[in-house]
Motif scaffolding. Structure first.
Motif, PDB file in Angstrom:
ATOM      1  N   GLU A   1      59.904   0.664  -2.797  1.00 33.26           N
ATOM      2  CA  GLU A   1      61.045   1.507  -3.133  1.00 33.26           C
ATOM      3  C   GLU A   1      62.338   0.904  -2.599  1.00 33.26           C
ATOM      4  O   GLU A   1      63.379   0.966  -3.240  1.00 33.26           O
TER       5      GLU A   1
ATOM      6  N   GLU B   1      63.336  -1.752  -4.874  1.00 34.08           N
ATOM      7  CA  GLU B   1      63.928  -1.202  -6.091  1.00 34.08           C
ATOM      8  C   GLU B   1      65.389  -0.832  -5.859  1.00 34.08           C
ATOM      9  O   GLU B   1      66.246  -1.038  -6.727  1.00 34.08           O
ATOM     10  N   ARG B   2      65.691  -0.273  -4.679  1.00 31.89           N
ATOM     11  CA  ARG B   2      67.091   0.044  -4.371  1.00 31.89           C
ATOM     12  C   ARG B   2      67.923  -1.222  -4.302  1.00 31.89           C
ATOM     13  O   ARG B   2      69.069  -1.257  -4.760  1.00 31.89           O
TER      14      ARG B   2
ATOM     15  N   ARG C   1      68.629  -2.339  -7.833  1.00 29.91           N
ATOM     16  CA  ARG C   1      69.696  -1.567  -8.469  1.00 29.91           C
ATOM     17  C   ARG C   1      71.069  -2.004  -7.969  1.00 29.91           C
ATOM     18  O   ARG C   1      72.022  -2.113  -8.747  1.00 29.91           O
ATOM     19  N   HIS C   2      71.167  -2.256  -6.682  1.00 30.23           N
ATOM     20  CA  HIS C   2      72.433  -2.725  -6.121  1.00 30.23           C
ATOM     21  C   HIS C   2      72.817  -4.083  -6.705  1.00 30.23           C
ATOM     22  O   HIS C   2      73.980  -4.317  -7.072  1.00 30.23           O
TER      23      HIS C   2
ATOM     24  N   ILE D   1      71.859  -5.403  -9.535  1.00 26.98           N
ATOM     25  CA  ILE D   1      72.215  -5.251 -10.948  1.00 26.98           C
ATOM     26  C   ILE D   1      73.671  -4.813 -11.080  1.00 26.98           C
ATOM     27  O   ILE D   1      74.434  -5.348 -11.887  1.00 26.98           O
ATOM     28  N   LEU D   2      74.060  -3.834 -10.272  1.00 26.76           N
ATOM     29  CA  LEU D   2      75.443  -3.350 -10.319  1.00 26.76           C
ATOM     30  C   LEU D   2      76.422  -4.457  -9.933  1.00 26.76           C
ATOM     31  O   LEU D   2      77.447  -4.647 -10.586  1.00 26.76           O
TER      32      LEU D   2
ATOM     33  N   ARG E   1      63.256  -6.744 -16.955  1.00 26.88           N
ATOM     34  CA  ARG E   1      64.430  -6.100 -17.553  1.00 26.88           C
ATOM     35  C   ARG E   1      65.614  -7.042 -17.685  1.00 26.88           C
ATOM     36  O   ARG E   1      66.702  -6.619 -18.041  1.00 26.88           O
TER      37      ARG E   1
ATOM     38  N   LEU F   1      69.258  -6.226 -19.528  1.00 26.77           N
ATOM     39  CA  LEU F   1      70.404  -6.021 -18.649  1.00 26.77           C
ATOM     40  C   LEU F   1      71.528  -6.999 -18.971  1.00 26.77           C
ATOM     41  O   LEU F   1      72.708  -6.626 -18.977  1.00 26.77           O
TER      42      LEU F   1
END
Length: 466
Positions: free
Chosen positions: A42, A45-46, A49-50, A52-53, A184, A188
């Motif tokens: 997890e 995963e965080r 996400r960071h 990706i941003l 992904r 993306l």
């Protein structure tokens, strides 16, 4: 932090490994270890996400900054406004291709096989953006007083921007591989490209408004350079925040030139598919030498108002959107070689429309303007299809582990085309725009003929040079 982690582990034990408290199994040590692994996943995963941003913000803001800078639209018009000759305008294309292509072979060898590359991306990015910020006060002081010095400052700053951006680009692609989940990654990147194109279309509308402002024309262009520099400076901070995982390291950080250069020579000698792609790409690059002169042709020959430059910027970005929507799926269905063929068709279309525009301008001026818009749409589609066509094909034919070598070699050899825009500028100065467009059309047609005759030999083995 440790107290929160302890409470989380106790909750896992009490709930049988389910942090939501739902009873599942008894609390043995193996079950707690499994749940700890879930917690780590997890956290990963965080981090994803960071990342990706961060990568998305850098990608979109860079594309928006390029739309405001306008290497093929706004900068040529500014240099012409300051009194630059067509040869000087052509030098923009030389600087753009040479500063970005030539350093990549060295940068690729330096970045290869390093566990962490983020610093090798952030440092060049900060330097390249700083050069654009330094350009703003120089232009403000010299444009009304010493235009020739202002032109020299533009060319030097743009060259430095391209060189340092090239040095960081190899590591940036490595960060993309590390930072975007493989499952992904394609989707993306597509979203990033779409957002960048949409922002750039909006930038084109803003460009039209800015260039229509009253006052000295050079001051309007200076404002656009300032806005571009502001967008460029957003990305490096987000790149620095990326939580980069350690990359796998095999052997020394980079191979010696004694092993590297013979391998490069063996690729050129033995891999016919690489030579085919190199020939087509060089034809495409030569056909692109007229791109910087389309806007000057529209303003000087067809007397299109300068505020229409924003429309042409948006048209080029719209071409990029069409490229992603049409040529990406085409590459998935028919292969990247088919995309290469379409690129050469687009290279033929752009100069053909430019040559046809004056013929219809006398009778139907709106039709001539539409033809010019399509010129920039075709050029935008061709340039945006580079990754889908040329790069993907190189990755397909490269032996395992040598994709970066194939790409770096191709980019460096195509650096020989850096003199093409200068040659085009000289032709415009001594002859005409029409001669440049006609020559461009001939080269593009020749490249299309080569693209239609794709060879199918087996790629040279990775150890052939040894």
């Amino acid at each position: 932090m440790w107290y929160t982690r302890l409470r989380y582990m106790l909750r896992l034990c009490k709930s049988g490994g389910d942090p939501a408290g739902r009873p599942r199994f008894g609390c043995g040590l193996p079950r707690c270890r499994m749940s700890e692994g879930t917690a780590l996943s997890e956290l990963a995963e965080r981090d994803a996400r960071h990342n990706i941003l961060a990568l998305g913000v850098d990608y979109v803001t860079f594309g928006t900054g390029m739309a405001f800078l306008g290497p093929t639209t706004i900068l040529p018009a500014l240099i012409r406004l300051l009194g630059g000759s067509p040869v000087v305008v052509g030098s923009l294309g030389t600087i753009q291709s040479g500063s970005w292509l030539l350093p990549q072979l060295f940068a690729g060898r330096y970045v290869a096989n390093r566990p962490f590359v983020k610093k090798l991306v952030v440092a060049p990015a900060v330097i390249s953006r700083s050069l654009l910020w330094l350009l703003v006060p120089v232009l403000w002081y010299t444009a009304p007083r010493a235009p020739s010095i202002a032109i020299a400052a533009i060319l030097l700053a743009y060259a430095g921007f391209g060189i340092f951006d090239s040095l960081g680009s190899v590591g940036w692609f490595e960060l993309v591989v590390k930072g975007l989940p493989a499952a992904r990654r394609g989707r993306l990147l597509g979203v990033m490209q779409s957002l960048s194109s949409l922002m750039a279309i909006g930038a084109g509308a803003v460009v039209g408004v800015v260039l229509a402002r009253p006052g000295p024309a050079w001051s309007n262009h200076l404002l656009l350079v300032l806005v571009a520099a502001a967008f460029f400076c957003i990305g490096p901070g987000f790149i620095a925040s990326i939580r980069e995982p350690r990359g796998a390291v095999q052997g020394s950080p980079h191979a010696g030139w004694a092993h590297y250069l013979p391998r490069l020579a063996s690729i050129v000698r033995s891999d016919r598919r690489f030579v085919w792609l190199l020939a087509v790409r060089m034809a495409s690059g030569l056909a692109d030498m007229a791109t910087a002169f389309y806007i000057l042709f529209a303003v000087e020959r067809l007397h299109v108002p300068e505020e229409m430059i924003g429309l042409f910027v948006s048209a080029g970005v719209a071409g990029g959107l069409l490229s992603g929507a049409l040529l990406g799926p085409l590459g998935d269905r028919k292969g990247s070689a088919q995309v290469v063929v379409v690129i050469m068709v687009l290279r033929c279309l752009a100069p053909s429309l430019a040559l046809a525009a004056p013929l219809v301008a006398a009778g139907v001026p709106q039709l001539a303007l539409g033809a010019l818009v399509l010129v920039f749409v075709a050029s935008g589609m061709a340039n945006s299809a580079y990754m889908v066509g040329f790069t993907n094909y190189l990755m397909e034919i490269a032996p395992p582990g040598e994709g970066a070598t194939y790409i770096a070699l191709s980019n460096t050899l195509c650096g020989l085309l850096t003199v093409a825009p200068l040659f085009a500028g000289w032709l415009v100065q001594v002859a005409s725009y029409e001669l440049v467009f006609g020559l461009t059309l001939g080269v593009a047609a020749l490249g299309l003929a080569v693209a239609l005759r794709r060879p199918m030999p087996v790629a040279v083995p990775a150890r052939a040079a040894q």
